[in-house]
Write a protein that holds these residues in place. Sequence first.
Motif: not given
Ligand SMILES: [Zn+2]
Length: 229
Positions: A8-12, A40-42, A73-75, A177-181
């Motif tokens: 439930f937590h990934t980034h683009t 995404d961080h927001a 979003v991830e605040l 995962s908090d995946a960034h890659h």
């Molecule tokens: Zn994150």
Amino acid sequence: MADLLHDFHTHTFLSDGELSPVELIRRAHVRGYRVIGVADHAGPGNLLDVVRQLVEACAFCQRHWDIRALPGVELTHLPPIAIAEAAREARMLGAEIVVVHGETPVEPVPPGTNWAAIRSPDVDVLGHPGFLSSEEAVAARELGVFIELSARRGHSLANGHVARACLEAGSRLIVDSDAHHPDDLLTRALAAKVARGAGLTQDQVDTVLNENPVALLERLARRKEGNLR
Ligand SMILES: [Zn+2]
Ligand SMILES: [Zn+2]
């Protein structure tokens, strides 16, 4: 059912991830995901753009591939007093999942962020909460907020503490995962290792990987129907 992958937590690249939303979702699908939250961080300033673009990309991917893609979003690093309002705004813009960047041991996240996240009616997941207190863990159970065990380096340092606090309080854990890659995306084996490494028994791992994500999806569905509050 037993080997479904939820995250439930990934980034683009709409924040600090490497891939476009469509490529991230496509790669997750190839990896075996059937549910992905793109969070995404927001915060004030980019909330509107991030949510609008993720809503469009997630809808596109769901039309073409067999994957549930949740725009979110991830605040991140907001003053705690501003979290509830930002969460409500994200929700009104179309975010289906709202994560808060919790008090990880490796960043100067404002103290009080965990509390503010748990008490915000529009927040679903408290990410990497670091030294979560037992009072916070109890409140998370009472308010139905899910607490994250993180597969991400650094944030994962406190996973053992987080797991113990949540098991004692009866609050529900998930593994993200908090995946960034793309290499950060989960596999079932990695998700199980994160949970086992946090001190969970095999039965508890099964609950965290199978039952809790379904319960979170049910919460999101109730929210969509307007039946959560
Ligand atoms: Zn994150
Ligand atoms: Zn975070």
